[in-house]
Design an enzyme around this catalytic site. Structure first.
Site, PDB file in Angstrom:
ATOM      1  N   GLY A  97       9.089 -17.356   5.322  1.00 14.78           N
ATOM      2  CA  GLY A  97       7.954 -17.399   4.408  1.00 14.78           C
ATOM      3  C   GLY A  97       8.447 -17.483   2.979  1.00 14.78           C
ATOM      4  O   GLY A  97       7.835 -16.958   2.052  1.00 14.78           O
ATOM      5  N   ALA A  98       9.578 -18.162   2.800  1.00 13.99           N
ATOM      6  CA  ALA A  98      10.292 -18.166   1.521  1.00 13.99           C
ATOM      7  C   ALA A  98       9.502 -18.795   0.384  1.00 13.99           C
ATOM      8  O   ALA A  98       9.768 -18.512  -0.790  1.00 13.99           O
ATOM      9  CB  ALA A  98      11.627 -18.892   1.674  1.00 13.99           C
ATOM     10  N   TYR A 101       3.936 -13.209  13.627  1.00 10.78           N
ATOM     11  CA  TYR A 101       5.071 -12.355  14.009  1.00 10.78           C
ATOM     12  C   TYR A 101       5.543 -12.619  15.438  1.00 10.78           C
ATOM     13  O   TYR A 101       6.749 -12.788  15.671  1.00 10.78           O
ATOM     14  CB  TYR A 101       4.713 -10.868  13.871  1.00 10.78           C
ATOM     15  N   GLU A 109      -7.100   1.393  -8.839  1.00  8.61           N
ATOM     16  CA  GLU A 109      -6.781   0.154  -9.563  1.00  8.61           C
ATOM     17  C   GLU A 109      -7.935  -0.173 -10.496  1.00  8.61           C
ATOM     18  O   GLU A 109      -9.105   0.054 -10.155  1.00  8.61           O
ATOM     19  CB  GLU A 109      -6.559  -1.007  -8.586  1.00  8.61           C
ATOM     20  N   HIS A 158      -0.286   3.338   3.147  1.00  8.71           N
ATOM     21  CA  HIS A 158       0.384   3.927   1.978  1.00  8.71           C
ATOM     22  C   HIS A 158       0.044   5.408   1.803  1.00  8.71           C
ATOM     23  O   HIS A 158       0.922   6.261   1.706  1.00  8.71           O
ATOM     24  CB  HIS A 158      -0.003   3.181   0.702  1.00  8.71           C
ATOM     25  N   MET A 192       3.260  20.786 -13.664  1.00  4.39           N
ATOM     26  CA  MET A 192       2.543  21.942 -13.144  1.00  4.39           C
ATOM     27  C   MET A 192       1.557  22.406 -14.213  1.00  4.39           C
ATOM     28  O   MET A 192       1.953  22.759 -15.326  1.00  4.39           O
ATOM     29  CB  MET A 192       3.526  23.066 -12.809  1.00  4.39           C
ATOM     30  N   TRP A 213      -3.813  15.492 -19.268  1.00  4.79           N
ATOM     31  CA  TRP A 213      -2.358  15.354 -19.355  1.00  4.79           C
ATOM     32  C   TRP A 213      -2.029  14.093 -20.130  1.00  4.79           C
ATOM     33  O   TRP A 213      -2.535  13.007 -19.838  1.00  4.79           O
ATOM     34  CB  TRP A 213      -1.744  15.277 -17.954  1.00  4.79           C
TER      35      TRP A 213
END
Length: 517
Positions: A38-39, A157, A252, A276, A405, A512
């Site tokens: 898949g280059a 695959y 996102e 993920h 923290m 923060w």
């Protein structure tokens, strides 16, 4: 050592400062062929080739030992492929002469082979090119190393793996290896994932298969086990007695950006949460492994996945940003969520009663990925700290990698008043001049080294799909509908309500701020 062998050896012993070496590998000279299938595609150009170049630039891939082959259906020459990827490897305007010279040497290592993904002819030609490279390096037959990176859609695959198995394997078992790297998504549900695993498993053994999840290559994710198991003060705190809730968040600030048709086939749960965020969840919740051997770590990840209770519909909020269906590649009546917040609950001694909130969304008001561990209220609160907020341990995965923290301190001055502040380890400040490697660099190097610690094992993949498949089927069948939300917002208000029901207490007035140099 035999001429022409690329050998990876794990060595024990001590460093020069007397500290133990942990999982230290030594790369010895030899012949390695890396094939990017898949280059000509986006993944190869944007991730795979840049990772290979950075490994080359840092001396992990040696020009005398490595050759890189691109394979795809597109009919182009070696130079045309090199020109296509060049812009992703270097910014010519700002590049130093040394960088440009390194790039030229790297591009010389790349050869392109054109062929279809189910064609005997194409893969015989690929094998011929690889074999000629191995012979040119005086590699003893069967001792060379072949790494196949499948930067391809999962639908091809099985056919690609069959072709590799039939025509591109090492000739004999003399110390060489053939390994394949496969990208997510690994199926769309439990049945399709098991079918894919079976098809690949009939051709390759598990130690040859590297299911890549690039989140496992992120610096702060790799720091999780070190933080948990190498620091004494975390050990007694990391349980249901002290922790009230855990959030694992991915946000996102942009939509599908031209990938609407692809994204609509999968949705935010399959695209982000099931892989993920679930991998991060495993590292946060797992028990201490017997050792740092990959199989011991992956055993503990499987155990925690198998302890997850079925997801309750009332602990799920789905969303779809307004304008998502305006994409011409997205169906007008699409039910695909672009946002999801859900609660996972673990039925074991350490975590019984602690909600793990996994949240991911597109087109939101910020871009970040983080783990937020919120501790319980202080008992016998003589300082009335509740108004300041709870202690939290936050690991910022991206951007501005950091861990901090949140804790209550006395405000400077003559009055006895309290405020929230933080103990802060920000990487850009603490590790000035240190380049944090890209996840793909680390994971490709792990593949060459034969270290499967940061890759997904088959039974782990199965356990993950067992958690999410019932929910995904209810969404696919239209039984659960996403709520609309405005792009640039926090997502549906119902998600914040679910978070509050799960026990999260938001700190008002505290923000923060990443430190500046």
């Amino acid at each position: 050592m035999e001429s022409g062998r690329w050998h990876v050896e794990k060595r024990a012993g001590l460093k020069s400062d007397g500290s133990p070496k942990v999982n230290e590998y030594v790369l010895e000279t030899g012949c390695l062929s890396i094939v990017v299938l898949g280059a000509s595609g986006d993944l190869a150009k944007k991730k795979t080739f840049p990772a290979l170049f950075n490994l080359f630039r840092q001396g992990f891939l040696h020009p005398d030992e490595v050759h890189i082959f691109g394979y795809a259906r597109t009919k182009i020459s070696d130079d045309e492929l090199r020109n296509r990827i060049r812009g992703y490897l270097i910014n010519d305007k700002n590049a130093s002469p040394e960088h440009v010279e390194k790039l030229s040497k790297f591009l010389e290592l790349i050869k392109y082979v054109s062929g279809s993904y189910d064609s005997e002819e194409g893969f015989r030609l690929l094998d011929k090119e690889i074999s000629e490279h191995e012979l040119s390096k005086n590699s003893v037959e069967g001792t060379s190393r072949r790494l196949f990176y499948l930067a391809l859609p999962p639908s091809v695959y099985p056919s690609v793996c069959k072709m590799i198995r039939s025509f591109c394997m090492n000739r004999s078992d003399l110390g060489g290896w053939t390994r394949i790297v496969v990208e997510k998504p690994f199926g769309k549900d439990l049945e399709s994932a098991e079918q894919l695993s079976t098809q690949i498993g009939e051709l390759f053994e598990e130690p040859q298969i590297y299911r890549i999840d690039h989140y496992l290559g992120k610096e702060l994710v790799q720091n999780l086990l070190v933080l948990r198991f190498a620091n004494r003060f975390f050990l007694p705190l990391w349980n249901r007695d002290n922790i009230d809730n855990v959030q694992i968040v991915f946000r996102e600030d942009f939509g599908t950006d031209g990938r609407g048709g692809y994204f609509d086939e999968y949705g935010i749960i399959r695209d982000i949460i099931q892989n993920h965020l679930l991998q991060v969840f495993c590292l946060v919740a797992m028990e201490k492994p017997v050792s740092l051997k990959p199989e011991h770590i992956r055993d503990e990840k499987v155990k925690v996945l198998q302890s997850v209770l079925p997801i309750k519909d009332e602990e799920v909020v789905l969303g779809q940003y307004e304008g998502y269906r305006d994409d011409p590649t997205v169906p007008d009546q699409s039910n695909t969520p672009t946002f999801a917040t859900l609660v996972l609950r673990i039925h074991n001694e350490r975590w019984e009663g602690v909600p793990f909130v996994l949240k991911a969304g597109k087109a939101l008001n910020s871009r970040k990925a983080e783990i937020r561990v919120q501790f319980k209220d202080v008992p016998g609160d003589i300082y009335k700290c509740k108004k300041q907020g709870r202690n939290e341990f936050v690991i910022r995965l991206q951007p501005s990698e950091a861990m901090y923290m949140k804790l209550t301190v006395k405000q400077p001055g003559l009055e006895m008043s309290t405020a929230q502040s933080e103990l802060d380890l920000s990487y850009v400040q603490r590790y000035q001049g240190v380049t944090i490697p890209e996840a793909y660099e680390r994971l490709i190097l792990d593949t060459i080294r034969g270290d499967q610690q940061h890759f997904v094992r088959r039974d782990e993949l199965k356990a993950a799909w067992e958690i999410f498949t019932p929910l995904l089927h209810r969404i696919d069948d239209g039984e659960m509908k996403p709520l609309p939300y405005q792009p640039g917002s926090r997502g549906p208000a119902e998600a914040d309500e679910l978070l509050a029901k799960a026990g999260y207490v938001q700190t008002h007035g505290y923000v923060w701020i990443p430190p500046t140099l």
